[in-house]
Motif scaffolding. Structure first.
Motif, mmCIF file in Angstrom:
data_model
loop_
_atom_site.group_PDB
_atom_site.id
_atom_site.type_symbol
_atom_site.label_atom_id
_atom_site.label_comp_id
_atom_site.label_asym_id
_atom_site.label_seq_id
_atom_site.Cartn_x
_atom_site.Cartn_y
_atom_site.Cartn_z
ATOM 1 N N GLY A 128 -28.735 34.861 -29.970
ATOM 2 C CA GLY A 128 -27.778 33.788 -29.701
ATOM 3 C C GLY A 128 -27.257 33.099 -30.950
ATOM 4 N N GLY A 129 -26.198 32.296 -30.748
ATOM 5 C CA GLY A 129 -25.473 31.703 -31.860
ATOM 6 C C GLY A 129 -26.277 30.737 -32.698
ATOM 7 N N LYS A 130 -27.052 29.875 -32.064
ATOM 8 C CA LYS A 130 -27.782 28.852 -32.812
ATOM 9 C C LYS A 130 -28.861 29.484 -33.689
ATOM 10 C CE LYS A 130 -28.036 24.966 -30.911
ATOM 11 N NZ LYS A 130 -28.254 24.080 -29.768
ATOM 12 N N ALA A 131 -29.605 30.418 -33.125
ATOM 13 C CA ALA A 131 -30.654 31.095 -33.901
ATOM 14 C C ALA A 131 -30.045 31.932 -35.021
ATOM 15 C CB ALA A 131 -31.503 31.968 -32.973
ATOM 16 N N PHE B 50 -37.895 33.666 -30.595
ATOM 17 C CA PHE B 50 -36.595 33.832 -29.962
ATOM 18 C C PHE B 50 -36.770 34.452 -28.583
ATOM 19 C CE2 PHE B 50 -36.685 34.776 -34.486
ATOM 20 C CZ PHE B 50 -35.912 33.739 -34.999
ATOM 21 N N ILE B 51 -36.236 33.801 -27.572
ATOM 22 C CA ILE B 51 -36.272 34.355 -26.221
ATOM 23 C C ILE B 51 -34.934 35.050 -26.002
ATOM 24 C CG2 ILE B 51 -36.506 33.856 -23.765
ATOM 25 C CD1 ILE B 51 -38.221 31.459 -24.476
ATOM 26 N N GLY B 52 -34.974 36.380 -25.927
ATOM 27 C CA GLY B 52 -33.758 37.180 -25.906
ATOM 28 C C GLY B 52 -32.875 36.902 -24.700
ATOM 29 N N SER B 53 -31.577 37.165 -24.875
ATOM 30 C CA SER B 53 -30.593 36.896 -23.817
ATOM 31 C C SER B 53 -30.858 37.714 -22.559
ATOM 32 C CB SER B 53 -29.182 37.169 -24.344
ATOM 33 O OG SER B 53 -29.074 38.500 -24.840
ATOM 34 N N ASP B 54 -31.528 38.859 -22.693
ATOM 35 C CA ASP B 54 -31.824 39.679 -21.503
ATOM 36 C C ASP B 54 -32.793 38.974 -20.553
ATOM 37 O OD1 ASP B 54 -30.240 41.497 -22.732
ATOM 38 O OD2 ASP B 54 -31.812 42.964 -23.165
ATOM 39 N N ILE B 55 -33.647 38.108 -21.091
ATOM 40 C CA ILE B 55 -34.571 37.358 -20.241
ATOM 41 C C ILE B 55 -33.784 36.437 -19.310
ATOM 42 C CG2 ILE B 55 -36.422 35.627 -20.229
ATOM 43 C CD1 ILE B 55 -37.415 38.296 -21.127
ATOM 44 N N SER C 246 -31.190 25.665 -26.757
ATOM 45 C CA SER C 246 -30.206 26.641 -26.303
ATOM 46 C C SER C 246 -29.715 27.439 -27.505
ATOM 47 C CB SER C 246 -29.013 25.933 -25.654
ATOM 48 O OG SER C 246 -28.310 25.160 -26.612
ATOM 49 N N SER C 247 -29.411 28.702 -27.258
ATOM 50 C CA SER C 247 -28.811 29.551 -28.294
ATOM 51 C C SER C 247 -27.886 30.539 -27.601
ATOM 52 C CB SER C 247 -29.900 30.272 -29.104
ATOM 53 O OG SER C 247 -29.338 30.922 -30.229
ATOM 54 N N SER C 248 -26.856 29.990 -26.981
ATOM 55 C CA SER C 248 -25.922 30.796 -26.206
ATOM 56 C C SER C 248 -25.146 31.755 -27.097
ATOM 57 C CB SER C 248 -24.940 29.880 -25.462
ATOM 58 O OG SER C 248 -23.835 30.604 -24.981
ATOM 59 N N GLU D 218 -24.317 34.092 -21.617
ATOM 60 C CA GLU D 218 -25.494 34.854 -22.020
ATOM 61 C C GLU D 218 -26.337 33.919 -22.876
ATOM 62 O OE1 GLU D 218 -24.728 39.089 -23.133
ATOM 63 O OE2 GLU D 218 -22.634 38.465 -23.046
ATOM 64 N N MET D 219 -27.407 33.432 -22.306
ATOM 65 C CA MET D 219 -28.185 32.369 -22.948
ATOM 66 C C MET D 219 -29.489 32.909 -23.536
ATOM 67 S SD MET D 219 -28.570 29.259 -23.875
ATOM 68 C CE MET D 219 -27.324 28.306 -22.990
ATOM 69 N N ALA D 220 -29.574 32.855 -24.840
ATOM 70 C CA ALA D 220 -30.857 33.077 -25.513
ATOM 71 C C ALA D 220 -31.457 31.711 -25.815
ATOM 72 C CB ALA D 220 -30.657 33.881 -26.792
ATOM 73 N N LEU D 221 -32.702 31.701 -26.250
ATOM 74 C CA LEU D 221 -33.371 30.438 -26.567
ATOM 75 C C LEU D 221 -34.038 30.542 -27.931
ATOM 76 C CD1 LEU D 221 -35.129 29.610 -23.171
ATOM 77 C CD2 LEU D 221 -32.945 28.757 -23.999
ATOM 78 N N LEU D 222 -34.002 29.436 -28.652
ATOM 79 C CA LEU D 222 -34.672 29.313 -29.943
ATOM 80 C C LEU D 222 -35.838 28.344 -29.769
ATOM 81 C CD1 LEU D 222 -34.852 29.603 -33.053
ATOM 82 C CD2 LEU D 222 -33.062 27.847 -33.219
ATOM 83 N N VAL D 223 -37.050 28.825 -30.012
ATOM 84 C CA VAL D 223 -38.247 27.993 -29.878
ATOM 85 C C VAL D 223 -38.754 27.674 -31.277
ATOM 86 C CG1 VAL D 223 -40.531 27.778 -28.859
ATOM 87 C CG2 VAL D 223 -38.786 29.155 -27.707
#
Length: 871
Positions: free
Chosen positions: A302-305, A333-338, A401-403, A466-471
């Motif tokens: 995602g964009g933020k990560a 990083f939680i991938g967008s496929d999740i 969020s890391s859309s 398509e939402m990925a996540l940055l932890v």
């Protein structure tokens, strides 16, 4: 006749196969597992020939690199698709074709295994099948699919097996085909699940154990042989790239390593060509492999990560000093496929797909949002969540969020999605529950009204999320029951707030706070942050100590460890609770306050005020931040904004934690035209000497919506909220192409209606000019919003912001409301008389006026004027 069987509506084209399967039935999705796609070809041809002879519509989806499966003679409707264009585009096109083709059609798909290659994801292959298969089933179709055996993870294979109606293993040995049905839904015979050999057009059960064991044992069976680990495209590519990084490996093939680099960027980081080129210049292979190792699931980060990692890579490559200055990141990083799997498995994908054409899309989105908040995760995902939490232990973390739409050139989505701080205290299961809730909260925010309004306004309504996540570990340190960083904030490489001749906008600007950076990023009407022009860091608009104290930060955002949550607390209370805090580095004592306290016998007075003077004057932080922003802007060839935290240690030494970087939506270069001269005073509606924020402008105003301060102050809190809603209706009902100016008292978007009109960005998204009047209360300075999400919206949308101080004409400020009130009010008089809320609004429609109103601003000189003139 009683007891007679209904003839199947379809046929495989082979009578013996129809007999084994007890017919090919409407709704059957037939999956052929093969070692080579050519093995399926004779069976596909038989199916197509029969469909053609029976006059059935035949559709062929062509998307793979292998030879065509359906020859021209069968007159199929062929649809060529590009899976690399993205999952949503691919599946949507297929669903549209199925819908257009009607009931009873026959379908052939290219080999599904190539989808996993295109998407770098077995998980998404399974997701595709879980969406396409039920849709085909409901259309009473028959579809043929192929899957390469032992090429995919059990996760995706099991998803396909559970969803399909028919699964067939096809082997070829010694030029003989062998068929082994694994699943035939709703049908059974004593020999159905036996191995069958093919002799001509006949398929017969193999009754000899010698032959059966010889054929089946020749093929690895991963669900039996635990020594065999089936890797998908994702893990194979990562494994190969990791091997290439081995110091002892033969790395004599630069082109091969370059190929790995490009593939990993596309698989992990971005598919945006512009960003990908930047990544190729600054990432190396080991850093990309390291990203893959820290991913939950597959997909993009995602964009933020991507922005955070890319910015760090740029700095380190530009200057080795950043290796020491930057705090090490250990994010996951939680991938967008999740996210896709979560949406599909919780039965929200179809509702989301149909929402775009729903008569009331916001109501439909709200239903989806509520369902996502209660969604369940797959077991393998939960296990990876546990591993992440085990790594962080009880350190506070943030789920961000890391859309894939976020932080890209032109679309920042500033503050639209949720991010959730977690104090991360309690038992492992308690921490996991909180973490799951945080992930759900971010996922559900993709369906918020504000996100959808932003997407519609930016022309992204038909783009799927398509939402990925940055932890991330929260940057900071423990002070007893408090956890926070010493400093945090946002920075811009270009300063659009030029309030003094000594400020160079190209030097950049910081918005600095003590504690968590939410105080700098989010809008807070009850407090202030320190705005720092990087070429003149000690320059500030306040002149007296009392003013400095008044406009300093009074509230600190922090993690309360005992309460197990993020909190806001008074600075005094926070400072007293932090033993060992180097307070004098960040704050100065108000000597005048101390003198007054001594005079009146007041004891234990807390006179410290957050000025950051020593940080600015006695450390290299400002020089480093200016160098950082300049280096990033040069690499991006575009202005950037960042989020950061700073932690001090060992006599003024510090580490900077670069948390985020993205292109900043500033129009450049700014116009420097001079304002018109010789304008009569009676023709001036308003004049300002700043603040002015936004692109330099020279425009005609078509509509003015004016909230009268005297009447607004007479409204109740509920009526003020109602007024905000009415303003939104009026502003968003403007004719296409018209220019609307909004003028009102206090702070637009305030969450405290007594300080300003509580509009949302959705209410003002179609406004061209936004003007704040300091007419609500004496000495009220309009909030400049610099660094806040509200400000980013203004800049992105090209909205010009003006601040006008009342009763300061000698300083270049003027507001002539009499000129405005002489213009006809377009709100019906009957409505204004009956409705106190409507009575506080004066709507001037100027399109047909012979004398128009014009706006002219000069950003560099901080001068703006709205004046009357003939067209």
């Amino acid at each position: 006749m009683p007891g007679s069987q209904v003839k199947p509506l379809f046929s495989s084209g082979l009578e013996s196969l129809d007999e084994i399967l007890q017919g090919i039935l409407a709704g059957d999705n037939v999956v052929w597992q093969v070692d080579d796609i050519s093995h399926q070809v004779p069976f596909v041809h038989a199916f197509c020939r029969c469909a053609h002879l029976d006059g059935k519509k035949l559709v062929y989806f062509r998307f793979a690199s292998h030879a065509p499966l359906v020859p021209d003679q069968f007159q199929a409707d062929i649809y060529e698709l590009n899976p690399r264009a993205g999952f949503e585009q691919f599946i949507t096109r297929i669903l549209n074709v199925i819908s257009e083709s009607g009931k009873g059609a026959c379908y052939v798909f290219d080999c599904l295994s190539e989808l996993a290659v295109a998407w770098y994801s077995d998980r998404m292959l399974g997701n595709f099948f879980k969406l396409a298969c039920p849709y085909l089933y409901n259309a009473d179709t028959v579809a043929y699919f192929a899957l390469l055996r032992n090429s995919h993870t059990p996760l995706s294979v099991q998803a396909i097996h559970r969803t399909a109606q028919v699964v067939l293993d096809l082997y070829r040995s010694n030029d003989t085909f062998y068929l082994h049905p694994l699943k035939v839904l709703g049908r059974h015979t004593p020999t159905m699940y036996m191995l069958h050999s093919m002799d001509g057009l006949d398929l017969n059960p193999v009754t000899s154990s010698v032959v059966v064991s010889e054929i089946l044992s020749a093929t690895p069976q991963p669900w039996i042989d635990c020594k065999i680990v089936v890797k998908d495209v994702w893990s194979r590519l990562l494994g190969d790239a990791q091997s290439a990084c081995d110091p002892e490996a033969d790395t004599g093939d630069p082109e091969k390593n370059r190929s790995y680099l490009r593939q990993l960027i596309r698989m992990l980081v971005t598919r945006n060509d512009k960003v990908a080129r930047l990544c190729e210049n600054y990432f190396d292979l080991p850093s990309l492999v390291a990203i893959g190792k820290r991913m939950v699931g597959t997909g993009l980060i995602g964009g933020k990560a991507a922005g955070m990692l890319l910015a760090r890579a740029i700095l380190v490559k530009k200057d080795a000093k950043w290796k020491k200055l930057l705090e090490t990141h250990d994010s996951f990083f939680i991938g967008s496929d999740i996210f896709y799997s979560f949406v599909i498995n919780n039965k929200c994908w179809w509702e989301r797909h149909q929402m775009k054409t729903d008569p009331d899309p916001y109501a439909a989105a709200e239903k989806i949002r509520k369902r996502l908040l209660k969604g369940k995760f797959q077991r393998d995902t939960l296990e990876q969540f546990r591993e992440v939490l085990n790594y962080f232990g009880q350190s506070p973390i943030i789920v961000r969020s890391s859309s894939l739409l976020e932080d890209a050139y032109g679309n920042a989505f500033s503050g639209k999605y949720e991010s959730v701080f977690l104090a991360n205290q309690g038992t492992p299961e308690e921490r996991l529950d909180k973490f799951k809730d945080a992930v759900r909260t971010v996922y559900a925010s993709t369906m918020s009204r504000e996100v959808l309004s932003y997407r519609a306004h930016r022309g992204l309504w038909n783009r799927y999320e398509e939402m990925a996540l940055l932890v991330q570990r929260v940057s900071g340190a423990f002070y007893g029951g408090i956890y926070l960083p010493h400093l945090a904030g946002v920075g811009y490489s270009y300063n659009p707030f030029v309030w003094n001749e000594g400020i160079d906008p190209k030097a950049g600007v910081l918005r600095l706070v003590f504690g968590l950076g939410t105080r700098a990023v989010d809008r807070h009407d009850d407090d202030y942050t320190r705005i720092i022009a990087l070429n003149a860091p000690l320059k500030r608009p306040e002149l007296t100590v009392d003013e400095i104290h008044k406009y300093s930060q009074h509230v600190v955002d922090l993690i309360d460890i005992k309460a197990n949550r993020q909190e806001s607390a008074p600075f005094e209370e926070t400072a007293r609770a932090m033993p060992g805090l180097p307070l004098s580095l960040f704050a100065d004592r108000d000597r005048e306050m101390e003198d007054r306290a001594e005079k009146y016998g007041t004891e234990n007075v807390f006179s410290w005020m957050l000025t950051f003077r020593k940080v600015l004057a006695e450390t290299e932080l400002i020089a480093d931040m200016r160098a950082m922003l300049a280096a990033l802007a040069r690499a991006y060839e575009y202005p950037v904004d960042i989020e950061f935290a700073v932690n001090f240690f060992d006599k003024g030494k510090y580490r900077i934690n670069l948390l985020q970087c993205r292109p900043f939506q500033v129009q450049m270069p700014l116009a420097a035209e001079r304002l018109p001269d010789n304008i009569r005073k009676q023709d001036i509606l308003l004049q300002t000497a700043g603040p002015i924020i936004g692109e330099a402008a020279a425009m005609r105003i078509d509509r003015i919506i004016y909230v009268r301060p005297d009447r607004y102050n007479d409204l109740t809190t509920a009526e003020r909220y109602a007024l905000a809603g009415l303003l939104g209706e009026i502003a968003n009902a403007a004719p296409a192409g018209s220019t609307t100016m909004l003028i009102g008292p206090g702070r637009w978007g305030s969450k405290m209606p007594e300080l300003g009109v509580p509009v949302t960005f959705n209410d003002i998204r179609n406004v061209a000019v936004l003007c704040e009047l300091s007419a609500m209360h004496a000495k009220l300075t309009p909030d400049l919003s610099l660094g806040t999400h509200f400000f980013n919206d203004l800049v992105e949308m090209g909205i010009v912001y003006l601040g006008v101080h009342n009763n300061r004409e000698k300083e270049g400020y003027l507001f002539n409301d009499k000129l405005l009130l002489r213009l006809p009010n377009a709100l019906p008089a009957s409505r204004r008389k009956k409705n106190k809320v409507a009575g506080a609004i004066h709507l001037a429609e100027l399109q047909n006026e012979k004398q128009g109103l014009f706006l002219h601003t000069n950003i560099m000189e901080q001068r703006g004027i709205v004046f009357r003139a003939r067209r």
